[in-house]
Design an enzyme around this catalytic site. Structure first.
Site, PDB file in Angstrom:
ATOM      1  N   PHE A   1       0.736  -1.179   0.137  1.00 26.16           N
ATOM      2  CA  PHE A   1       0.087   0.018   0.157  1.00 26.16           C
ATOM      3  C   PHE A   1       0.891   1.485  -0.002  1.00 26.16           C
ATOM      4  CE2 PHE A   1      -3.110  -3.326   1.665  1.00 26.16           C
ATOM      5  CZ  PHE A   1      -4.146  -2.721   0.914  1.00 26.16           C
ATOM      6  N   GLY A   2       2.068   1.271   0.802  1.00 24.47           N
ATOM      7  CA  GLY A   2       2.851   2.404   0.801  1.00 24.47           C
ATOM      8  C   GLY A   2       3.669   2.800  -0.358  1.00 24.47           C
TER       9      GLY A   2
ATOM     10  N   GLU B   1     -10.449 -12.442  12.764  1.00 22.29           N
ATOM     11  CA  GLU B   1     -11.145 -12.824  11.436  1.00 22.29           C
ATOM     12  C   GLU B   1     -10.783 -14.309  10.950  1.00 22.29           C
ATOM     13  OE1 GLU B   1     -10.968  -8.210   9.533  1.00 22.29           O
ATOM     14  OE2 GLU B   1      -9.227  -9.412   9.335  1.00 22.29           O
TER      15      GLU B   1
ATOM     16  N   ASP C   1       4.810  -0.391   7.812  1.00 20.08           N
ATOM     17  CA  ASP C   1       4.947  -1.220   8.785  1.00 20.08           C
ATOM     18  C   ASP C   1       6.486  -1.504   9.277  1.00 20.08           C
ATOM     19  OD1 ASP C   1       2.541  -1.704   8.916  1.00 20.08           O
ATOM     20  OD2 ASP C   1       2.474  -4.024   8.124  1.00 20.08           O
TER      21      ASP C   1
END
Lengths: 410, 410
Positions: free
Chosen positions: A11-12, A168, A301
């Site tokens: 994502f980054g 989850e 992260d």
């Protein structure tokens, strides 16, 4: 300043590269050891046979098709050479940078090395496929097993860690057993499966409001999950977890109790002669520049931001990626960028069919409404038209029929 | 006669089991080493990144969910013990049968053992995933390669065998290179890829009418495929194929030049002390009973029927599976079944987007109309609602955008 190298297409990294691509004078090289961007929040769906890998992965190249100043390089970074402003790939190829963005993320962190071989983690597509195989094969083996102790162990699933991933997974495994598989066997009853979620702290989802932690617990219990709080794992062996005096024999032991920065962070720390922070993270300042470095930035992260640690979420990485892309463009224009500010966009976790918890500042939702919101937001962010439609369709189908679409062992 | 064991959950096995399940007094055990039924005709789509494995696979258990007299067993058959009417699994478990149906299909047959390590075949999901990885990695490696000879080899794809599988693979690889990948690289032009289809005989698709063979050839050539007829492979080494005086250096060498019955056929022949026929097939009579056996039947790709060999198609296996299910039910009722008669339902092969050839008795179609028919019939037969919709959607998406959905290397 023309050559910018971005390590990592998570994502980054993709958001940084997309922002950088807007300045056509910049030459951007995006390096990743995989050829796809992975929608990590859905990885647990692959592990529990709801989706296929291709449903949650987009080829990085396709994503930058129109950005002719972005070159995608499939390769694994061996080390960084800050003295020469180079990165070195595993095949010894060197790539020069004027500015480097490290966005390589995190890996599973199992704090006792002896336990590693006995647990499955969930950080990559191969992790997810291995977990899917493990779970599906457990039921298959139980169907053929005559020894009742062994059968019980095969049908026991222990998930260690009560954060969003653990919650989850526990919910999805319970649903798989109770709804999707329940009619498919002749010698076992899949709904007899024991699913045990273990959390060392006093509540699930510690980053959420306590009322939502409580709701998540009771929703999981309605699905037949046993939630063990205040339970510290003291030993893990093959097919066995010990928690002080307690012990569970389980064929499937799943690790969802923490991640650490990828090895690249350690390598960067060595090259720059700076210490790492908690979880092997590299320290960055408010401009996301790595401590001790002139031309190296990092995000997501793998970093410890300023003087605290931001949540390890897609939202943080996306915000930092966009910020860094813009900041480097500003820098090139000779402007001084403002520092990064994290905007809390809330957090959510799903428990199962029609069950989720959502917290956006003061707003707290649970149940069906939270679940609809979770579906909507996740589908919206799932990159690429095809995946959105395909995933939505498979969900509708699963919702209506209780079936799982990717129940293949290979 | 109560216990019926079916080996293999391919087209033949599932159709036999479905027919047998109708007699609730029968107990049917369906044994397969995979937990899924595979829609083999679409395997080439997985190999060329169009579809995911789960799109073309249905869990065998789900397929027999309502048939409580059918037990699905995940296991690999080691041998048959006709003296005891048992089959023996790899884990030494014995399963008794009153009647046995062998429907275990075929495997790749590469007639020179030395060539095996240098070629990829296409009979299983893992074959298809390995081929997908090989093809996609070839372009990735070419992008980073500076040596022009090596680059040329990486971008060369040789497909050996001009039957339907070879034709479909050649067309799909050419389309992948020319349409799906064409804009995604910076240092290579994927449409420069050489795709060479090699056929030992004088025309492609020898089981079709010569006019359709010609059409398939010209359609492939329009896609940029080189079709070499009358070309016998004389030697295969790592990254190199020799055809008499000619030679092609190619990183990807794909074998589509023939199959043989699975090893189980040989084992059955040994146990029964009968000779195998062409391609290691077991000889069956017009009732599909195996020569030399009382209670063993066989069908599909692993048999040599009566005095000739039927085409190795899904249609033959489906017809034989249904026939055998009905015949065994009749037998149980003390009736004498009629012999099996093959009904030619025609044949088809696809070449690419809007290009296919179809032959149904005197009817011969090509081009867009044939392609639409091919799509319609294949989707219709693709078992399971979800897969039908999911595959159709992905095709529409691919058709409109030229994109491939499963382009992930893992």
């Amino acid at each position: 300043m023309r050559e910018i190298v971005v390590i990592g297409a998570g994502f980054g990294g993709i958001n940084a590269a997309k922002e950088l691509a807007k300045d056509k004078e910049l030459r951007v090289k995006l390096v990743d050891r995989r050829n796809y961007h992975l929608f990590q929040p859905f990885l647990y769906q692959v592990a529990t046979a709801g989706l296929s890998p291709a449903d949650i992965a987009v080829p990085v190249r396709a994503f930058f098709r129109q950005d002719k100043n972005v070159e995608v390089i499939l390769g694994e970074v061996e080390k960084i050479d800050p003295g020469k402003n180079d990165i070195v790939l595993k095949d010894n190829q060197r790539i020069h940078y004027d500015k480097l963005v490290m966005a390589a993320g995190a890996k599973n962190f199992i704090f006792n090395k002896d336990w590693e071989e006995h647990v499955c983690g969930l950080k990559s597509v191969s992790d997810a496929l291995a977990m899917r195989k493990k779970i599906l094969m457990a039921f298959e083996s139980a169907e053929l097993e005559n020894d009742s102790q062994k059968k019980k162990s095969l049908m026991s699933f222990v998930i260690i860690g009560g954060g969003p991933t653990g919650v989850e997974l526990a919910g999805a495994i319970a649903e798989l057993a109770r709804f999707s598989l329940v009619q498919d066997f002749r010698n076992i009853n899949p709904s007899d499966a024991r699913v045990v979620l273990i959390e060392a702290g006093e509540r699930l989802l510690p980053s959420f409001h306590p009322s939502l932690s409580q709701r998540a617990k009771s929703d999981l219990e309605k699905l037949g999950v046993s939630v063990w709080l205040d339970s510290k794992v003291t030993k893990i062996e093959k097919n066995r977890v010990e928690l002080g005096e307690d012990a569970i024999n389980a064929h499937s032991i799943i690790w969802a109790a923490g991640v650490a920065a990828v090895d690249l962070a350690g390598q960067a720390g060595e090259s720059l002669e700076v210490d790492l922070q908690k979880g092997d993270r590299v320290q960055v300042n408010e401009y996301l520049r790595v401590k001790g470095a002139q031309d190296i930035y990092a995000l997501g992260d793998m970093v410890y931001f300023d003087d605290h640690q931001l949540p390890g979420t897609a939202s943080v990485a996306i915000q930092q990626g966009k910020y860094l892309g813009r900041a480097l463009r500003a820098l090139k224009e000779g402007k001084e960028p403002a520092g990064f500010r994290y905007k809390d966009k809330g957090q959510m976790a799903t428990i199962g069919r029609s069950k989720a918890v959502v917290q956006i500042r003061k707003l707290r939702l649970s149940g069906l409404l939270a679940w609809c919101m979770w579906v909507f937001i996740h589908i919206y962010f799932l990159i690429g038209f095809r995946n959105r439609v395909s995933v939505l369709l498979q969900w509708m189908w699963s919702y209506l029929t209780y079936k799982k679409g990717a129940r293949i062992i290979n």
